[in-house]
Design an enzyme around this catalytic site. Structure first.
Site, PDB file in Angstrom:
ATOM      1  NE  ARG A 242      -4.394  -1.063   0.119  1.00 24.75           N
ATOM      2  CZ  ARG A 242      -4.674  -2.147  -0.582  1.00 24.75           C
ATOM      3  NH1 ARG A 242      -3.750  -2.654  -1.369  1.00 24.75           N
ATOM      4  NH2 ARG A 242      -5.858  -2.701  -0.530  1.00 24.75           N
ATOM      5  CD  GLU A 271      -2.745   3.571  -5.618  1.00 30.14           C
ATOM      6  OE1 GLU A 271      -3.844   2.967  -5.715  1.00 30.14           O
ATOM      7  OE2 GLU A 271      -1.715   3.011  -5.234  1.00 30.14           O
ATOM      8  CG  HIS A 290      -3.319  -0.381  -6.735  1.00 29.78           C
ATOM      9  ND1 HIS A 290      -3.638   0.387  -5.644  1.00 29.78           N
ATOM     10  CD2 HIS A 290      -3.402  -1.678  -6.314  1.00 29.78           C
ATOM     11  CE1 HIS A 290      -3.912  -0.400  -4.605  1.00 29.78           C
ATOM     12  NE2 HIS A 290      -3.775  -1.662  -4.994  1.00 29.78           N
TER      13      HIS A 290
END
Length: 347
Positions: A242, A271, A290
């Protein structure tokens, strides 16, 4: 009229193609349960979910205010590993189990972590640009400065399921491996050929530092300037966990000033990143959006597991993956043991 009502935010999903809830419903329909979409704003969701039997949490922050408004909720289920979108403490106070999916796409994330390690080490992105831009002669000299991979040290911060899968992949490359995880027994580390180490030892000894800590308040911005300063100037930092576990400004400074050599990142603090994030224009950074968990299997497996977790709790059974298991001791849910694909759980 449905026996059970599962409420979920409308239009929020990881679905690659198509939509609907056919896969989740495979386990829910036999129970007479239906999934009902609700508005994504907090007030609208509260109004729609007040009497829900269960919440399928996706694309919304399950705040304390939302959780405290739930009058009949038996479970909050997530289709992800991370549970940072749910106020787990508030759910625990209310006696509501929160379930996640910690094991459905471990192999994909481990593959991606290993790919980032290799791409960062061999400077694949920069080499690609050189080849395309007619800088053919620059490629070999650049790599002549890089040591052989075998014998280098890979350090893990947190040694959960993904890190263990990465360790299995890294071992054949001849990497020495160390890990910092105060919650893991040393005997488990040794099963993967990994040596226990302090955080300082991982940072100072490793040629590759692979971050796997989950997004929890206690590890928010766990790695800061003092940690990047401990790393080797030749080190590569990898993050498939993360982005919030890292002080991104400190990492950028480390890359700009040469405290570390490279970063290979699937996750960022924000993000998607803003257009002026320095990481987007740095040659010593390898990025992906991601996507580490993504594969052709990802969506189907995740959604079926969501349906199964919901169906277990609505059937009066313990879920498979509960992140606040203490609440289960104070519920009427019954323990079960898997006894075969043909029969399912047994109370």
């Amino acid at each position: 009229m449905a026996k059970f009502r599962v409420v979920t935010p409308a239009g929020a999903s990881f679905t690659v193609a198509g939509g609907g809830y056919a896969l989740e419903s495979e386990a829910l329909t036999p129970l007479g349960a239906e999934i009902v979409e609700a508005p994504t704003d907090e007030a609208g969701f509260i109004a729609a979910a007040k009497n829900a039997d269960a919440i399928y949490a996706k694309g919304i922050r399950m705040s304390k205010q939302i959780i405290d408004s739930l009058e009949n909720c038996k479970v909050i289920t997530l289709g992800s590993v991370g549970v940072d979108s749910v106020d787990v403490k508030a759910a625990t106070v209310r006696g509501i189990p929160v379930t996640n999916i910690p094991d459905t796409f471990i192999e994909e994330v481990a593959d991606h972590a290993m790919a980032l390690l290799l791409a960062g080490f061999r400077r694949v992105v920069v080499q690609d640009r050189m080849a395309r831009d007619g800088r053919w002669a620059e490629g070999r000299p650049a790599l002549l400065k890089i040591p052989r991979l075998a014998g280098q040290t890979l350090g893990f911060i947190s040694f959960g399921r993904v890190a263990r899968a990465v360790a299995r992949r890294a071992a054949p490359f001849g990497l020495r491996m160390v890990a910092y995880d105060p919650f893991i027994e040393e005997t488990l580390l040794s099963e993967y050929g990994v040596l226990p180490a302090t955080l300082s030892e991982v940072l100072s000894q490793s040629d590759f530092v692979s971050m796997h800590a989950p997004a929890r308040p206690e590890v928010h911005q766990m790695l800061g300037e003092q940690h990047f300063r401990q790393m080797k100037p030749s080190a590569i930092f990898i993050n498939t966990g993360r982005g919030t576990t890292v002080d991104e400004e400190a990492m950028i400074k480390a890359l700009q000033e040469g405290w570390i050599a490279h970063a290979a990142l699937d996750v960022l603090y924000k993000e998607p990143p803003s257009h002026n994030n320095p990481l987007l224009s740095m040659d010593n950074v390898t990025l992906s959006a991601h996507v580490a968990s993504a594969s052709a299997r990802f969506d189907e497996a995740r959604k079926r597991r969501v349906g199964y977790e919901l169906s277990l709790v609505l059937s009066g059974l313990w879920p498979m993956s509960c992140v606040n298991p203490s609440v289960l001791q104070n519920t009427n849910l019954r323990r079960w043991q898997p006894i075969g694909l043909d029969r399912g759980p047994n109370s």
